[in-house]
Motif scaffolding. Structure first.
Motif, PDB file in Angstrom:
ATOM      1  N   VAL A 266       0.879  -1.258   0.038  1.00  0.00           N
ATOM      2  CA  VAL A 266       0.081  -0.250  -0.029  1.00  0.00           C
ATOM      3  C   VAL A 266       0.798   1.337   0.093  1.00  0.00           C
ATOM      4  O   VAL A 266       0.415   2.248  -0.813  1.00  0.00           O
ATOM      5  N   VAL A 267       1.833   1.392   0.852  1.00  0.00           N
ATOM      6  CA  VAL A 267       2.910   2.506   0.808  1.00  0.00           C
ATOM      7  C   VAL A 267       3.459   2.489  -0.939  1.00  0.00           C
ATOM      8  O   VAL A 267       3.421   3.499  -1.220  1.00  0.00           O
ATOM      9  N   HIS A 268       4.029   1.445  -1.376  1.00  0.00           N
ATOM     10  CA  HIS A 268       4.563   1.516  -2.995  1.00  0.00           C
ATOM     11  C   HIS A 268       3.106   2.309  -3.508  1.00  0.00           C
ATOM     12  O   HIS A 268       3.632   2.926  -4.524  1.00  0.00           O
ATOM     13  N   PHE A 269       2.076   1.797  -3.713  1.00  0.00           N
ATOM     14  CA  PHE A 269       0.858   2.205  -4.194  1.00  0.00           C
ATOM     15  C   PHE A 269       0.754   3.535  -4.027  1.00  0.00           C
ATOM     16  O   PHE A 269       0.422   4.271  -4.972  1.00  0.00           O
ATOM     17  N   GLY A 270       0.892   3.929  -2.823  1.00  0.00           N
ATOM     18  CA  GLY A 270       0.527   5.479  -2.496  1.00  0.00           C
ATOM     19  C   GLY A 270       1.656   6.471  -3.231  1.00  0.00           C
ATOM     20  O   GLY A 270       1.356   7.507  -3.726  1.00  0.00           O
ATOM     21  N   PHE A 271       2.988   6.033  -3.205  1.00  0.00           N
ATOM     22  CA  PHE A 271       3.808   6.694  -3.806  1.00  0.00           C
ATOM     23  C   PHE A 271       3.890   6.691  -5.617  1.00  0.00           C
ATOM     24  O   PHE A 271       4.005   7.790  -6.091  1.00  0.00           O
ATOM     25  N   THR A 272       3.705   5.414  -5.776  1.00  0.00           N
ATOM     26  CA  THR A 272       3.942   5.043  -7.413  1.00  0.00           C
ATOM     27  C   THR A 272       2.701   5.590  -8.295  1.00  0.00           C
ATOM     28  O   THR A 272       2.816   5.860  -9.470  1.00  0.00           O
ATOM     29  N   VAL A 273       1.424   5.292  -7.623  1.00  0.00           N
ATOM     30  CA  VAL A 273       0.384   5.255  -8.429  1.00  0.00           C
ATOM     31  C   VAL A 273      -0.512   6.614  -8.045  1.00  0.00           C
ATOM     32  O   VAL A 273      -0.948   7.333  -8.822  1.00  0.00           O
ATOM     33  N   LEU A 274      -0.331   6.957  -6.817  1.00  0.00           N
ATOM     34  CA  LEU A 274      -1.108   8.203  -6.352  1.00  0.00           C
ATOM     35  C   LEU A 274      -0.175   9.312  -6.187  1.00  0.00           C
ATOM     36  O   LEU A 274      -0.797  10.324  -6.051  1.00  0.00           O
ATOM     37  N   GLY A 275       1.102   9.307  -6.205  1.00  0.00           N
ATOM     38  CA  GLY A 275       1.984  10.402  -6.169  1.00  0.00           C
ATOM     39  C   GLY A 275       1.754  10.841  -4.866  1.00  0.00           C
ATOM     40  O   GLY A 275       2.332  12.296  -4.857  1.00  0.00           O
ATOM     41  N   LEU A 276       1.704  10.324  -3.666  1.00  0.00           N
ATOM     42  CA  LEU A 276       1.657  11.076  -2.569  1.00  0.00           C
ATOM     43  C   LEU A 276       3.232  11.355  -2.160  1.00  0.00           C
ATOM     44  O   LEU A 276       4.198  11.001  -2.587  1.00  0.00           O
ATOM     45  N   ASP A 277       3.299  12.494  -1.336  1.00  0.00           N
ATOM     46  CA  ASP A 277       4.422  13.266  -0.849  1.00  0.00           C
ATOM     47  C   ASP A 277       4.948  12.501   0.396  1.00  0.00           C
ATOM     48  O   ASP A 277       6.068  12.754   0.843  1.00  0.00           O
ATOM     49  N   ARG A 278       4.087  11.991   1.186  1.00  0.00           N
ATOM     50  CA  ARG A 278       4.307  11.473   2.395  1.00  0.00           C
ATOM     51  C   ARG A 278       3.365  10.411   3.067  1.00  0.00           C
ATOM     52  O   ARG A 278       1.957  10.612   2.688  1.00  0.00           O
ATOM     53  N   ILE A 279       3.575   9.403   3.472  1.00  0.00           N
ATOM     54  CA  ILE A 279       2.550   8.288   4.030  1.00  0.00           C
ATOM     55  C   ILE A 279       2.944   8.428   5.731  1.00  0.00           C
ATOM     56  O   ILE A 279       4.149   8.108   6.013  1.00  0.00           O
ATOM     57  N   ARG A 280       2.324   8.373   6.517  1.00  0.00           N
ATOM     58  CA  ARG A 280       2.157   8.095   7.783  1.00  0.00           C
ATOM     59  C   ARG A 280       1.391   7.114   8.344  1.00  0.00           C
ATOM     60  O   ARG A 280       0.498   6.644   7.716  1.00  0.00           O
ATOM     61  N   ALA A 281       1.605   6.416   9.656  1.00  0.00           N
ATOM     62  CA  ALA A 281       0.834   5.756  10.242  1.00  0.00           C
ATOM     63  C   ALA A 281       1.171   5.740  11.894  1.00  0.00           C
ATOM     64  O   ALA A 281       2.119   6.303  12.204  1.00  0.00           O
ATOM     65  N   THR A 282       0.275   5.666  12.683  1.00  0.00           N
ATOM     66  CA  THR A 282       0.348   5.317  14.266  1.00  0.00           C
ATOM     67  C   THR A 282      -0.136   3.926  14.677  1.00  0.00           C
ATOM     68  O   THR A 282      -0.726   3.315  13.992  1.00  0.00           O
ATOM     69  N   CYS A 283       0.477   3.798  15.849  1.00  0.00           N
ATOM     70  CA  CYS A 283       0.413   2.572  16.551  1.00  0.00           C
ATOM     71  C   CYS A 283       0.462   2.897  17.858  1.00  0.00           C
ATOM     72  O   CYS A 283       1.153   3.950  18.592  1.00  0.00           O
ATOM     73  N   ARG A 284       0.055   2.172  18.980  1.00  0.00           N
ATOM     74  CA  ARG A 284       0.099   2.494  20.370  1.00  0.00           C
ATOM     75  C   ARG A 284       1.359   1.762  20.776  1.00  0.00           C
ATOM     76  O   ARG A 284       2.240   1.057  20.237  1.00  0.00           O
ATOM     77  N   PRO A 285       2.012   2.493  21.697  1.00  0.00           N
ATOM     78  CA  PRO A 285       3.545   2.287  22.265  1.00  0.00           C
ATOM     79  C   PRO A 285       3.560   1.044  22.638  1.00  0.00           C
ATOM     80  O   PRO A 285       4.603   0.417  22.625  1.00  0.00           O
ATOM     81  N   GLY A 286       2.546   0.093  23.177  1.00  0.00           N
ATOM     82  CA  GLY A 286       2.641  -1.142  23.610  1.00  0.00           C
ATOM     83  C   GLY A 286       2.596  -2.223  22.572  1.00  0.00           C
ATOM     84  O   GLY A 286       2.740  -3.399  22.811  1.00  0.00           O
ATOM     85  N   ASN A 287       2.218  -1.750  21.319  1.00  0.00           N
ATOM     86  CA  ASN A 287       2.163  -2.610  20.202  1.00  0.00           C
ATOM     87  C   ASN A 287       3.475  -2.792  19.584  1.00  0.00           C
ATOM     88  O   ASN A 287       3.771  -2.240  18.446  1.00  0.00           O
ATOM     89  N   ALA A 288       4.140  -3.606  20.189  1.00  0.00           N
ATOM     90  CA  ALA A 288       5.858  -3.574  19.574  1.00  0.00           C
ATOM     91  C   ALA A 288       5.640  -4.334  18.140  1.00  0.00           C
ATOM     92  O   ALA A 288       6.526  -4.018  17.203  1.00  0.00           O
TER      93      ALA A 288
END
Length: 183
Positions: free
Chosen positions: A123-145
């Motif tokens: 999905v990151v690859h799709f976002g950059f190569t197909v959609l031309g996004l400048d940045r992709i982010r994600a969040t997770c909880r600190p306890g979710n190693a």
């Protein structure tokens, strides 16, 4: 819409996916670190309806894919390839500033197999190569190693700890913010 990886077929959700979606989305283990769930049957119906509706948006602001095993692809009713039932979900939501946000869940019986990393990376690859996004982010909880490792394996870097960022079952929880820009 479909994305292919060595082991996975990421495809648009279908009406017939309800039972499979509810199977993983109602599992307490899967929803421990997210702000939704465990899903009721109605929650799963609403999720599936939202996924089907987003495919009709123009311009499209969200891409949610059913995660299926590519080795389950077979001819279904003579109408071409059809993947097996989903065992997870991965999505990319766009904002107006050229940024996307990735999220994913994998059924607990498939944890530890690298599927989340494979799906998120696609999905990151799709976002950059197909959609031309400048940045992709994600969040997770600190306890979710495990989720932190997934994000790092996709090339994302930890940027910040966001205090009291998500309301999860009545408690404000911190988030770790990861991000990547195209190389």
């Amino acid at each position: 819409m479909e994305l292919h990886t060595p082991r996975l077929l990421l495809r648009s959700y279908r009406r017939g996916d309800l039972a499979a979606v509810h199977r993983f989305a109602s599992d307490r283990r899967l929803t421990e670190y997210v702000e939704w769930g465990p899903n009721t049957a109605q929650d799963s119906r609403d999720f599936l309806a939202a996924c089907l509706a987003e495919t009709q948006q123009d311009p499209r602001r969200a891409f949610t894919f059913a995660i299926t095993a590519s080795d389950t692809v077979s001819d279904h009713d003579g109408g071409g390839p059809a993947a097996g039932p989903p065992f997870g979900s991965v999505g990319l939501t766009l904002d107006d500033a050229g940024t996307g946000e990735v999220g994913y869940v994998i059924a607990a019986d498939r944890w530890g197999c690298g599927y989340a990393t494979e799906a998120a990376a696609a999905v990151v690859h799709f976002g950059f190569t197909v959609l031309g996004l400048d940045r992709i982010r994600a969040t997770c909880r600190p306890g979710n190693a495990a989720s932190s490792r997934v994000l790092e394996k996709t090339g994302m870097a930890l940027e910040a700890r966001l205090p009291a960022h998500k309301l999860i079952r009545g408690q404000w929880e911190d988030s770790l913010l990861y991000a990547i820009s195209p190389s």
